[in-house]
Design a protein around this motif. Structure first.
Motif, PDB file in Angstrom:
ATOM      1  N   VAL A 196       0.849  -1.188   0.000  1.00 47.88           N
ATOM      2  CA  VAL A 196       0.000   0.000   0.000  1.00 47.88           C
ATOM      3  C   VAL A 196       0.889   1.243   0.000  1.00 47.88           C
ATOM      4  CG1 VAL A 196      -1.782   1.261   1.260  1.00 47.88           C
ATOM      5  CG2 VAL A 196      -1.813  -1.239   1.218  1.00 47.88           C
ATOM      6  N   ARG A 207       2.530   4.720   0.830  1.00 51.07           N
ATOM      7  CA  ARG A 207       2.647   5.472   2.070  1.00 51.07           C
ATOM      8  C   ARG A 207       2.932   6.942   1.765  1.00 51.07           C
ATOM      9  NH1 ARG A 207       7.322   2.580   5.159  1.00 51.07           N
ATOM     10  NH2 ARG A 207       8.202   2.825   3.063  1.00 51.07           N
ATOM     11  N   ARG A 255     -10.121  -3.149  -2.071  1.00 54.66           N
ATOM     12  CA  ARG A 255      -9.358  -1.898  -2.019  1.00 54.66           C
ATOM     13  C   ARG A 255      -9.406  -1.104  -3.313  1.00 54.66           C
ATOM     14  NH1 ARG A 255      -3.881  -1.031  -3.250  1.00 54.66           N
ATOM     15  NH2 ARG A 255      -3.212   1.040  -2.569  1.00 54.66           N
ATOM     16  N   SER A 296     -10.873   2.605  -3.116  1.00 51.45           N
ATOM     17  CA  SER A 296      -9.979   3.741  -3.400  1.00 51.45           C
ATOM     18  C   SER A 296     -10.599   4.663  -4.443  1.00 51.45           C
ATOM     19  CB  SER A 296      -8.618   3.230  -3.883  1.00 51.45           C
ATOM     20  OG  SER A 296      -7.998   2.446  -2.894  1.00 51.45           O
ATOM     21  N   PRO A 304      -2.895   8.281   0.230  1.00 55.65           N
ATOM     22  CA  PRO A 304      -2.328   7.443   1.306  1.00 55.65           C
ATOM     23  C   PRO A 304      -2.884   7.757   2.682  1.00 55.65           C
ATOM     24  CG  PRO A 304      -0.601   8.065  -0.218  1.00 55.65           C
ATOM     25  CD  PRO A 304      -1.829   8.827  -0.629  1.00 55.65           C
ATOM     26  N   CYS A 330      -5.896   8.223   3.270  1.00 51.77           N
ATOM     27  CA  CYS A 330      -7.193   7.547   3.325  1.00 51.77           C
ATOM     28  C   CYS A 330      -7.072   6.036   3.459  1.00 51.77           C
ATOM     29  CB  CYS A 330      -8.010   7.879   2.071  1.00 51.77           C
ATOM     30  SG  CYS A 330      -8.290   9.636   1.780  1.00 51.77           S
ATOM     31  N   GLU A 331      -5.880   5.480   3.311  1.00 49.14           N
ATOM     32  CA  GLU A 331      -5.722   4.034   3.325  1.00 49.14           C
ATOM     33  C   GLU A 331      -6.176   3.379   4.625  1.00 49.14           C
ATOM     34  OE1 GLU A 331      -5.142   2.014   1.002  1.00 49.14           O
ATOM     35  OE2 GLU A 331      -4.430   3.301  -0.614  1.00 49.14           O
TER      36      GLU A 331
END
Length: 334
Positions: free
Chosen positions: A52, A54, A137, A141, A252, A254-255
């Motif tokens: 994911v 960063r 995801r 997203s 990132p 919002c991950e």
């Protein structure tokens, strides 16, 4: 004697079940090798490990620089500086009259910036990605990016209320706070976010580079097309590019929320599946005539169902007759 085999990106090697992960592939432990073009479209047997993105220092620096550029464009338009003068020069130049042969093609090309068609196309691709990789995801997203896009760009549009070139009333004016909704350009910002999300979700550096270049070309073309058609000022497009890029750079952050939402959705899905399985276990799967379970005991041989006793005494008598009708263990051994 055949040597060891090495899987390539264009081949899917299906090994036998007893093989261990990381074991050298040889003709003895390979069941079959798929070389057709659709092999890479199959669903992954297990969820792949995806890194994911960063919020790195580079991303933070880009976010800060893009934010500064965003504020500069807004202030330049508010103060009616040289940027507004440039807007009017391009508008009075009327590019659609200078190069009319491009008009028909660009009328279709600008659709790549419309939210409805592009969202459907990209969602279809990301839906397949979600199915193939066993994760929500990609779709979450995209949903988060479009939600942020609608809130941020829409609020600035309504707050500044700028009129477009075709509705301008006074030459040299910024046309702000006049009830318009074209600053920043929604087409441009949407093109940056919708096509840029593909690069953001890419799983390999090579794919990320190619998709980043492709999304940049599409977004650049959509923005310039709106200026050519006379639907947006140049400053609208500049602010649209910055707005879309800010959303991609901020994803990132919002991950963690995306991960929580995905876990909640998958948990609800598992609970619903378990309830459905429990209901199926309670419902007979076969009819009685086909050997399925009976809801009531079958009548005893030689007993008339029409004259079956009713009540407690009748039930006791029925049980006694059923016991007498069954062969005893002594008779069976004899």
């Amino acid at each position: 004697m055949a040597g060891p085999m090495r899987p390539t990106p264009h081949h899917i090697v299906i090994t036998k079940g007893a093989d261990r992960a990381g074991r050298l592939l040889t003709p003895c432990n390979v069941d079959r090798v798929r070389t057709d073009i659709f092999a890479r479209l199959d669903r992954e047997p297990v969820p792949p490990k995806i890194e994911v993105p960063r919020m790195t220092r580079t991303r933070l620096a880009l976010f800060g620089g893009t934010s500064a550029f965003y504020l500069i464009v807004v202030v330049a338009v508010l103060l009616s500086t040289w940027l507004v003068t440039l807007d009017w020069k391009i508008m009075l130049f009327r590019p659609y009259q200078q190069w009319p042969e491009l008009h028909a093609f660009l009328d279709y090309y600008v659709v790549l910036g419309q939210r409805g068609p592009t969202a459907v196309m990209v969602a279809a691709w990301l839906g397949w990605r979600s199915w193939r990789q066993h994760t929500l995801r990609p779709l979450l997203s995209l949903g988060a990016a479009l939600l942020i896009l609608n809130v941020t760009v829409g609020s600035v549009k309504l707050g500044l209320g700028r009129l477009g070139p075709h509705y301008a009333t006074r030459i040299g004016s910024a046309e702000l706070f006049a009830g318009g909704d074209i600053f920043p350009s929604g087409h441009t910002a949407n093109a940056v976010v919708t096509w840029g999300i593909l690069a953001y979700l890419a799983t390999t550096p090579r794919a990320r580079r190619y998709l980043s270049a492709l999304s940049a070309v599409v977004a650049l073309g959509v923005g310039l097309t709106t200026v050519y058609l006379g639907t947006h000022w140049l400053s609208d497009v500049l602010l649209g590019w910055a707005a879309g890029l800010l959303i991609l750079l901020a994803l990132p952050w919002c991950e963690p929320v995306i991960a929580v939402v995905e876990a909640w959705i998958l948990d609800r899905r598992d609970r619903i599946r378990e309830r459905l399985r429990a209901r199926r276990r309670l419902v007979p799967s076969l009819p009685v005539a086909s050997g399925g379970p009976r809801l009531f005991p079958a009548p005893v041989a030689g007993e008339d169902p029409a004259r079956k006793p009713v009540g407690a005494a009748g039930a006791a008598a029925g049980h006694a007759r059923a016991a007498r009708s069954r062969p005893s263990s002594d008779r069976l051994t004899a």
